[in-house]
Enzyme design. Structure first.
Site, PDB file in Angstrom:
ATOM      1  N   GLU A 105      13.490 -13.599  -4.755  1.00 59.57           N
ATOM      2  CA  GLU A 105      12.833 -14.649  -5.578  1.00 59.57           C
ATOM      3  C   GLU A 105      11.945 -14.769  -6.040  1.00 59.57           C
ATOM      4  O   GLU A 105      11.379 -14.681  -6.646  1.00 59.57           O
ATOM      5  CB  GLU A 105      13.025 -15.762  -4.561  1.00 59.57           C
ATOM      6  CG  GLU A 105      14.557 -16.808  -4.903  1.00 59.57           C
ATOM      7  CD  GLU A 105      14.819 -17.759  -3.591  1.00 59.57           C
ATOM      8  OE1 GLU A 105      14.415 -17.160  -2.437  1.00 59.57           O
ATOM      9  OE2 GLU A 105      15.512 -18.747  -3.852  1.00 59.57           O
ATOM     10  N   GLU A 125      21.987 -16.720   0.641  1.00 59.56           N
ATOM     11  CA  GLU A 125      21.803 -17.726   1.672  1.00 59.56           C
ATOM     12  C   GLU A 125      22.678 -18.341   1.827  1.00 59.56           C
ATOM     13  O   GLU A 125      23.129 -18.300   3.481  1.00 59.56           O
ATOM     14  CB  GLU A 125      20.610 -18.670   0.945  1.00 59.56           C
ATOM     15  CG  GLU A 125      19.083 -18.104   1.070  1.00 59.56           C
ATOM     16  CD  GLU A 125      18.872 -17.083  -0.771  1.00 59.56           C
ATOM     17  OE1 GLU A 125      19.656 -16.706  -1.365  1.00 59.56           O
ATOM     18  OE2 GLU A 125      17.570 -16.507  -1.527  1.00 59.56           O
TER      19      GLU A 125
HETATM   20  N1  T1G Z   1      15.255 -11.614   8.996  1.00 61.23           N
HETATM   21  C1  T1G Z   1      14.962 -11.159  10.455  1.00 61.23           C
HETATM   22  N2  T1G Z   1      15.700 -10.054  10.922  1.00 61.23           N
HETATM   23  C2  T1G Z   1      16.336  -9.040   9.757  1.00 61.23           C
HETATM   24  C3  T1G Z   1      16.463 -10.102   8.365  1.00 61.23           C
HETATM   25  C4  T1G Z   1      16.011 -10.444   7.811  1.00 61.23           C
HETATM   26  N3  T1G Z   1      16.927 -11.639   6.764  1.00 61.23           N
HETATM   27  N4  T1G Z   1      17.858  -8.725   7.630  1.00 61.23           N
HETATM   28  C5  T1G Z   1      18.054  -8.524   9.079  1.00 61.23           C
HETATM   29  N5  T1G Z   1      17.257  -8.764  10.377  1.00 61.23           N
HETATM   30  C6  T1G Z   1      17.424  -7.736  10.947  1.00 61.23           C
HETATM   31  C7  T1G Z   1      18.550  -7.128  11.197  1.00 61.23           C
HETATM   32  O1  T1G Z   1      18.238  -8.146  12.712  1.00 61.23           O
HETATM   33  C8  T1G Z   1      18.308  -6.368  12.081  1.00 61.23           C
HETATM   34  O2  T1G Z   1      17.618  -6.419  13.657  1.00 61.23           O
HETATM   35  C9  T1G Z   1      17.655  -5.618  11.307  1.00 61.23           C
HETATM   36  O3  T1G Z   1      16.422  -6.256  10.516  1.00 61.23           O
HETATM   37  C10 T1G Z   1      18.589  -4.123  10.380  1.00 61.23           C
HETATM   38  O4  T1G Z   1      19.640  -5.684   9.737  1.00 61.23           O
HETATM   39  C11 T1G Z   1      13.662 -18.882   0.832  1.00 61.23           C
HETATM   40  C12 T1G Z   1      15.369 -19.016   2.855  1.00 61.23           C
HETATM   41  C13 T1G Z   1      19.075  -6.603   4.652  1.00 61.23           C
HETATM   42  C14 T1G Z   1      21.347  -5.738   3.804  1.00 61.23           C
HETATM   43  O5  T1G Z   1      20.370 -13.161   4.169  1.00 61.23           O
HETATM   44  O6  T1G Z   1      21.693  -8.584   5.242  1.00 61.23           O
HETATM   45  O7  T1G Z   1      15.531 -15.587   2.340  1.00 61.23           O
HETATM   46  O8  T1G Z   1      19.493  -5.658  15.505  1.00 61.23           O
HETATM   47  O9  T1G Z   1      21.533  -4.448  10.779  1.00 61.23           O
HETATM   48  O10 T1G Z   1      23.423  -3.072   8.149  1.00 61.23           O
HETATM   49  O11 T1G Z   1      15.997 -18.291  -0.040  1.00 61.23           O
HETATM   50  O12 T1G Z   1      20.691  -6.977   7.526  1.00 61.23           O
HETATM   51  O13 T1G Z   1      17.400  -4.049  14.606  1.00 61.23           O
HETATM   52  O14 T1G Z   1      16.986  -5.857  15.908  1.00 61.23           O
HETATM   53  O15 T1G Z   1      21.713  -5.944   9.032  1.00 61.23           O
HETATM   54  O16 T1G Z   1      20.748  -1.783   6.871  1.00 61.23           O
HETATM   55  C15 T1G Z   1      18.121 -13.692   2.858  1.00 61.23           C
HETATM   56  C16 T1G Z   1      19.956 -10.366   5.641  1.00 61.23           C
HETATM   57  C17 T1G Z   1      17.420 -14.756   4.137  1.00 61.23           C
HETATM   58  C18 T1G Z   1      19.480 -10.768   4.447  1.00 61.23           C
HETATM   59  C19 T1G Z   1      20.365  -4.954   5.834  1.00 61.23           C
HETATM   60  N6  T1G Z   1      18.244 -12.655   2.974  1.00 61.23           N
HETATM   61  N7  T1G Z   1      19.734  -9.095   5.724  1.00 61.23           N
HETATM   62  O17 T1G Z   1      21.333  -4.109   6.063  1.00 61.23           O
HETATM   63  O18 T1G Z   1      20.668  -2.859   8.411  1.00 61.23           O
HETATM   64  S1  T1G Z   1      17.040 -17.010   3.529  1.00 61.23           S
HETATM   65  C20 T1G Z   1      19.450 -12.280   3.881  1.00 61.23           C
HETATM   66  C21 T1G Z   1      20.896  -8.364   5.398  1.00 61.23           C
HETATM   67  C22 T1G Z   1      15.997 -17.174   2.510  1.00 61.23           C
HETATM   68  C23 T1G Z   1      15.267 -18.082   0.674  1.00 61.23           C
HETATM   69  C24 T1G Z   1      15.657 -17.825   2.006  1.00 61.23           C
HETATM   70  C25 T1G Z   1      20.818  -6.878   5.983  1.00 61.23           C
HETATM   71  C26 T1G Z   1      20.114  -5.758   5.096  1.00 61.23           C
HETATM   72  P1  T1G Z   1      17.914  -5.508  15.164  1.00 61.23           P
HETATM   73  P2  T1G Z   1      21.432  -4.574   9.412  1.00 61.23           P
HETATM   74  P3  T1G Z   1      21.446  -3.195   7.819  1.00 61.23           P
END
Ligand code: T1G
Length: 697
Positions: A105, A125
């Site tokens: 975004e 999301e």
């Molecule tokens: N927020 C906080 N922590 C996150 C995170 C996030 N968005 N994404 C990953 N982590 C942490 C995860 O818990 C882990 O922590 C570490 O990073 C490595 O992740 C307004 C409201 C990016 C593809 O849904 O899909 O934006 O265990 O083990 O396999 O519209 O993480 O090491 O302590 O998964 O390489 C939208 C979610 C949010 C992305 C990487 N974004 N993340 O995968 O590593 S909502 C998502 C992923 C939003 C807006 C809305 C995957 C990854 P720890 P990992 P990975």
């Protein structure tokens, strides 16, 4: 001193904002503050353009989902997006890694976008129970068109740079360092006199019949509401002026943010990552894992071998005879053929795996150099003991000896070897190359580094590995046995298998318990009942209608008839007309007058039985934490992900009410409904299962 979450640099007349918030540049409070400050500073410094990119592994991967459910702090993402887009400067985003959610975004709010070829993007999301809340439902339709926006936003799927270029989501795809290609592109734009290009000022797609789309997406969601709600956001983009559309998106986003489903899905997101991180394994190194052996090339063994081959491991498959070995090869090649068809492997890869990485043998000596062996032979203790005695004699010192048993006592198996510390249970779920759940069953003498090796193998195979203690059925099958028994009891008292299946699919399960039993094979449960019969407690209510069904040779899909009748070529079965008479006869034997059940009561009893047994499993230490049970049920038993798992569901609906219902049910059947001590303790202390998860991490 922590580096700034957003680095700032002026390169000529280009201001550079660099995200520095490892591991994924999540858009947490400090990052959001840094972006607002950075844009203002660039304008004050007289820059002509701003370049935004991410340090480390990725551009922003989205909002910081650890902030969800907490009071909002600092500038909100939609305001930052609007601030970027309305800046008088030309704003360019350079994407690499995974630009997801609020990250994408942010890029859509920029005026131009460039990406490296390996960059991936998405608005995932809905997968965590919300929807794009920073303009994604308003800008993506304007940039990529309505169909693409509906597909990408309601599925939450990731897409690559090539598709992004075709859709117009990015303007360029150039290989190189994100900063360098971003700078070069920004300079080119400035030299060519390129103007700001706010997506919000682009025309939105014409409205269509969004009610029909909403209904179709809602149906597909099988009870999950976020994808369909996101449709209403996209509808607003097509029917309202941009600013009003943004307001509508925000309203819908807030509704979802407040939903139980968001709580369940975020719990699942973090739990599937936490479940493999056991405090007891901190600092414990796994043993080497380059080559493994699999004994038994039946459905399970072939599936395990397939999963291992696809994860890059060499596999020696041992069978009893050359013919059985060839049959095993056939099953593995058929499994890999599926991966080939889906494009997961190339033809060359298929040949490498089947001709080089896979070796078949009928001689135990072929296993002398493997690092780990998985036994997947017939579920009989004597057969397994014979196998483990031979493994003990042949395998090298330090080789891990694993059994794939689904319920037999791993301690008893370990005891026949001279090295019980090397013995562990690796319980895969069928089909093993598809199902993600792996129960790692730790016996009394299993060495910590052998447990670590089990988790390392699970990670390599892309499994969700859950540590389990030794008991009948470990975690999943033990809990399954209890809630299936509860369902059978409800049938004795008046419900039908078909009403129960419908009630549970209405709750969100992909299939009801009787359809699942038909799929797995009714003979499996029949064998378990016969095995347990000699030691049954006389107070247990034991239905006989399931045995009558099996005695007629009706084992479910594999025989064409079980609780349902399966006509050739039809996926779904129809109720078996012979079943009601078997149930009526069973009720008559017991002198039961059947009564009506509502769907609500069916679900309530079923879930209370599941939660009660799960609480016993956690209380006895068979599962380390409540989240371990939740992940087991999500990844092995089709529990609806948007409810987070049975113990997350219990926390959300309230443990007090669950315990009260269990005590009410116990009036009719005190033996089956013995309240779990842990559940009583939590209710007495006013604590939740999630409190236990936090204490254990
Ligand atoms: N927020 C906080 N922590 C996150 C995170 C996030 N968005 N994404 C990953 N982590 C942490 C995860 O818990 C882990 O922590 C570490 O990073 C490595 O992740 C307004 C409201 C990016 C593809 O849904 O899909 O934006 O265990 O083990 O396999 O519209 O993480 O090491 O302590 O998964 O390489 C939208 C979610 C949010 C992305 C990487 N974004 N993340 O995968 O590593 S909502 C998502 C992923 C939003 C807006 C809305 C995957 C990854 P720890 P990992 P990975």
């Amino acid at each position: 001193m922590m580096p700034d979450a957003i680095g700032y640099e002026l390169d000529g007349d280009i201001a550079i904002l660099k995200a520095q918030n490892p591991p994924v540049n999540a858009l947490g409070y400090d990052v959001r503050m840094g972006l607002m400050d950075g844009i203002a500073r660039a304008e004050k410094d007289g820059a002509r353009a701003v370049l935004i990119y991410g340090d480390g592994r990725t551009y922003f991967a989205g909002a910081d989902i650890r902030e969800f459910g907490k009071p909002p702090r600092g500038p909100a993402l939609p305001d930052i997006c609007d601030r970027i887009e309305s800046s008088p400067l030309v704003v360019v985003s350079s994407l690499h890694g995974t630009a997801l959610g609020g990250g994408l975004e942010m890029a859509l709010a920029s005026h131009y976008r460039i990406a490296v070829p390996s960059a991936r993007m998405g608005l995932p999301e809905v997968l965590i129970g919300v929807m794009p809340g920073a303009g994604g439902t308003q800008r993506l339709p304007r940039l990529a068109g309505l169909d693409a926006a509906l597909d990408l936003i309601t599925s939450g799927r990731q897409f690559g740079a090539k598709e992004a270029l075709e859709l117009g989501v990015v303007d360029r795809v150039v290989d190189g360092d994100p900063r360098e290609i971003g700078l070069a592109y920004t300079r080119e734009l400035l030299e060519s006199g390129a103007k700001r290009r706010p997506v919000s000022e682009m025309p939105a797609p014409a409205p269509v019949d969004f009610d029909a789309i909403y209904d179709a997406v809602l149906k597909k969601g099988r009870g999950q509401i976020s994808p369909a709600t996101a449709v209403r956001g996209i509808q607003a983009a097509c029917e309202l002026p941009f600013a009003d559309g943004m307001k509508r998106e925000r309203e819908l986003f807030r509704e979802l943010m407040a939903s139980d489903q968001r709580e369940g899905l975020i719990h699942a997101f973090f739990s599937e990552r936490a479940v493999g991180k056991l405090p007891e394994l901190k600092g414990v190194e796994p043993r080497d894992l380059a080559a493994i052996g699999v004994i038994g090339g039946g459905t399970m063994g072939a599936g395990i071998a397939t999963s291992a081959l696809l994860s890059g491991l060499n596999v020696t498959m041992l069978e009893m005879t050359p013919e059985a070995a060839e049959a095993a090869r056939g099953r593995i090649e058929s499994n890999l053929g599926g991966a080939l068809k889906r494009g997961k492997i190339t033809q060359a890869g298929f040949e490498d795996l089947t001709q080089k990485a896979l070796v078949l043998s009928t001689d135990y000596a072929a296993l002398k150099d493997v690092d780990l062996v998985i036994e997947a032979v017939f579920e009989d203790m004597d057969v397994k003991k014979t196998v483990f005695k031979q493994l003990d004699a042949v395998c090298k010192p330090g080789a891990v000896l694993a059994t794939n048993t689904s319920y037999l006592d791993v301690n008893e198996i370990a005891a026949v070897t001279s090295r019980p510390g090397d013995v562990i249970g690796l319980h895969f779920f069928s089909p093993a190359h598809v199902m993600k759940l792996l129960e790692i069953v730790v016996a009394d003498k299993t060495a910590p580094d052998v447990v670590a090796t089990g988790f390392a193998l699970g990670k390599k195979m892309g499994k969700i590995s859950v540590r389990a203690g030794v008991c009948d059925g470990f975690i999943g099958n033990r809990i399954l046995s209890t809630y299936r028994t509860c369902a059978d009891h409800m049938i004795l008292d008046g419900a039908s298998p078909y009403q129960i299946d419908k009630a549970l699919t209405g709750f969100g399960f992909a299939m009801g318990p009787y359809a699942v039993a038909d799929l797995a094979g009714l003979d499996i449960g029949w064998a378990v009942r016969k095995r347990l019969a000699p030691t049954r407690d006389p107070r247990e209510r034991v239905p006989t209608f399931p045995d009558r069904l099996c005695e007629g040779g009706n084992y479910g899909q594999k025989t064409g008839k079980g609780y349902y009748v399966y006509e050739a070529g039809k996926r779904a079965g129809v109720p078996n007309p012979d079943v009601p008479a078997m149930i009526d006869a069973n009720r008559a034997e017991l002198g039961i007058t059947p009564r009506d059940f509502s769907d609500e009561e069916i679900v309530r009893r079923y879930m209370c039985a599941m939660v009660n047994e799960a609480a016993k499993v956690v209380g006895e230490g068979i599962a380390r934490r409540p989240l371990d049970v939740d992940m087991t049920l999500l990844f092995g038993y089709g529990f609806p992900r948007y409810r987070g798992g049975p113990l997350k569901w219990a926390d959300i609906v309230g443990l007090k009410g669950i315990l009260a219902d269990i005590k009410t049910f116990a009036k009719d059947d005190p033996y089956f409904w013995q309240p779990a001590p842990l559940l009583e303790t939590l209710v007495a202390d006013g604590r939740s299962f999630d409190d236990l998860n936090k204490e254990a991490s």
